[in-house]
Design a protein around this motif. Structure first.
Motif, PDB file in Angstrom:
ATOM      1  N   ARG A  72       0.714  -1.384   0.016  1.00 30.08           N
ATOM      2  CA  ARG A  72      -0.068  -0.052   0.345  1.00 30.08           C
ATOM      3  C   ARG A  72       0.768   1.237  -0.087  1.00 30.08           C
ATOM      4  N   ALA A  73       0.394   2.342  -0.737  1.00 33.15           N
ATOM      5  CA  ALA A  73       1.059   3.683  -0.805  1.00 33.15           C
ATOM      6  C   ALA A  73      -0.014   4.477  -0.975  1.00 33.15           C
ATOM      7  N   ARG A  74      -0.382   5.316   0.247  1.00 32.01           N
ATOM      8  CA  ARG A  74      -1.411   6.181   0.649  1.00 32.01           C
ATOM      9  C   ARG A  74      -2.714   5.456   0.191  1.00 32.01           C
ATOM     10  N   ASP A  75      -3.472   5.902  -0.724  1.00 30.26           N
ATOM     11  CA  ASP A  75      -4.806   5.196  -1.174  1.00 30.26           C
ATOM     12  C   ASP A  75      -4.704   4.095  -2.080  1.00 30.26           C
ATOM     13  N   ASN A  76      -3.382   3.734  -2.684  1.00 32.16           N
ATOM     14  CA  ASN A  76      -3.245   2.885  -3.841  1.00 32.16           C
ATOM     15  C   ASN A  76      -2.834   1.534  -3.030  1.00 32.16           C
ATOM     16  N   VAL A  77      -3.341   0.494  -3.850  1.00 29.56           N
ATOM     17  CA  VAL A  77      -3.044  -0.799  -3.481  1.00 29.56           C
ATOM     18  C   VAL A  77      -2.138  -1.520  -4.564  1.00 29.56           C
ATOM     19  N   TYR A  78      -0.968  -2.232  -4.444  1.00 29.10           N
ATOM     20  CA  TYR A  78      -0.537  -2.939  -5.554  1.00 29.10           C
ATOM     21  C   TYR A  78      -0.246  -4.417  -5.318  1.00 29.10           C
ATOM     22  N   HIS A  79      -0.074  -5.336  -6.417  1.00 26.90           N
ATOM     23  CA  HIS A  79       0.409  -6.571  -6.359  1.00 26.90           C
ATOM     24  C   HIS A  79       1.851  -6.307  -5.844  1.00 26.90           C
ATOM     25  N   MET A  80       2.482  -7.295  -5.235  1.00 27.57           N
ATOM     26  CA  MET A  80       3.716  -7.230  -4.844  1.00 27.57           C
ATOM     27  C   MET A  80       4.706  -7.244  -5.944  1.00 27.57           C
ATOM     28  N   GLU A  81       4.504  -7.805  -7.062  1.00 29.85           N
ATOM     29  CA  GLU A  81       5.141  -7.699  -8.384  1.00 29.85           C
ATOM     30  C   GLU A  81       5.073  -6.551  -8.942  1.00 29.85           C
ATOM     31  N   CYS A  82       4.012  -5.742  -8.822  1.00 27.92           N
ATOM     32  CA  CYS A  82       3.744  -4.442  -9.420  1.00 27.92           C
ATOM     33  C   CYS A  82       4.204  -3.185  -8.814  1.00 27.92           C
ATOM     34  N   PHE A  83       4.761  -3.655  -7.517  1.00 31.86           N
ATOM     35  CA  PHE A  83       5.404  -2.603  -6.665  1.00 31.86           C
ATOM     36  C   PHE A  83       6.831  -2.262  -7.139  1.00 31.86           C
ATOM     37  N   ARG A  84       7.029  -1.391  -7.995  1.00 30.43           N
ATOM     38  CA  ARG A  84       8.314  -1.122  -8.863  1.00 30.43           C
ATOM     39  C   ARG A  84       8.403   0.334  -9.082  1.00 30.43           C
ATOM     40  N   CYS A  85       9.633   0.909  -8.979  1.00 35.39           N
ATOM     41  CA  CYS A  85       9.769   2.200  -9.157  1.00 35.39           C
ATOM     42  C   CYS A  85       9.619   2.296 -10.682  1.00 35.39           C
ATOM     43  N   SER A  86       8.819   3.511 -11.071  1.00 37.87           N
ATOM     44  CA  SER A  86       8.368   3.852 -12.374  1.00 37.87           C
ATOM     45  C   SER A  86       9.325   4.246 -13.267  1.00 37.87           C
ATOM     46  N   VAL A  87      10.689   4.716 -12.697  1.00 47.71           N
ATOM     47  CA  VAL A  87      11.737   5.063 -13.629  1.00 47.71           C
ATOM     48  C   VAL A  87      12.596   3.895 -13.773  1.00 47.71           C
ATOM     49  N   CYS A  88      13.185   3.324 -12.980  1.00 50.67           N
ATOM     50  CA  CYS A  88      14.189   2.329 -13.157  1.00 50.67           C
ATOM     51  C   CYS A  88      13.680   0.872 -12.782  1.00 50.67           C
TER      52      CYS A  88
END
Length: 187
Positions: free
Chosen positions: A104-120
């Motif tokens: 979780r990041a603020r109100d967002n929820v992510y799959h473990m695999e999707c929780f990645r830096c959007s740049v690198c």
């Protein structure tokens, strides 16, 4: 959950009428009076003909064997309710299973695999520090790069942090709310 109740007029001497609702049973689905032997009741007090209680999306008949969801006056089977209204991953927009671990990041929820830096594309793990800017996750290093380039007067956006092409940032106040957080995995 759907309850099947015998219609009060079919109980005869067998039922305790004092516990039954007095009045006429009206079907929520078609608006007609229910004369059937059984009334389908969806909590708390919505009553249906067996032929009228079905999923608003797929038209599957709903009864005591399947979970029934009601939203905005419409009934849904579990599959369609989760597809339409369930929480979805902020990155891939796919729903979650009950056994999925999430980030979780603020109100967002992510799959473990999707929780990645959007740049690198670095996979962010519990304990890593990150920032969330314009709904994009940034690892600590890329957030620092973004802050350096912004303070140097090079407007950029997170998706193009390594690009030499200058991009517009609509206001510097966007950075005031960015803070690093430690990630915690939930069940």
């Amino acid at each position: 959950m759907v309850d099947i109740l015998p219609h009060p007029s079919f109980l005869g001497d067998m039922g305790d009428h004092s516990k039954k609702k007095s009045g006429i049973a009206m079907c929520v689905g078609c608006g007609s009076q229910i004369h059937d032997q059984y009334i389908l009741r969806v909590s708390p007090d919505l009553e249906w003909h067996a032929a009228c209680l079905k999923c608003a999306e797929c038209s599957q008949y709903l009864d005591e064997t399947c979970t029934c969801f009601v939203r905005d006056g419409k009934t849904y089977c579990k599959r369609d309710y989760v597809r339409l209204f369930g929480i979805k991953c902020a990155k891939c927009n796919i729903g979650f299973c009950s056994s999925d671990l999430v980030m979780r990041a603020r109100d967002n929820v992510y799959h473990m695999e999707c929780f990645r830096c959007s740049v690198c594309s670095r996979h962010l793990l519990p304990g890593d520090e990150f920032s969330l800017r314009d709904e994009e996750l940034l690892c600590r290093a890329d957030h620092g790069l973004l802050m350096e380039r912004t303070s140097a007067g090079s407007p950029i956006s997170p998706g193009n942090i390594h690009s030499n092409r200058p991009l517009h940032i609509p206001g510097s106040s966007q950075f005031e709310h960015i803070c690093f957080q430690s990630l915690m995995a939930d069940l």
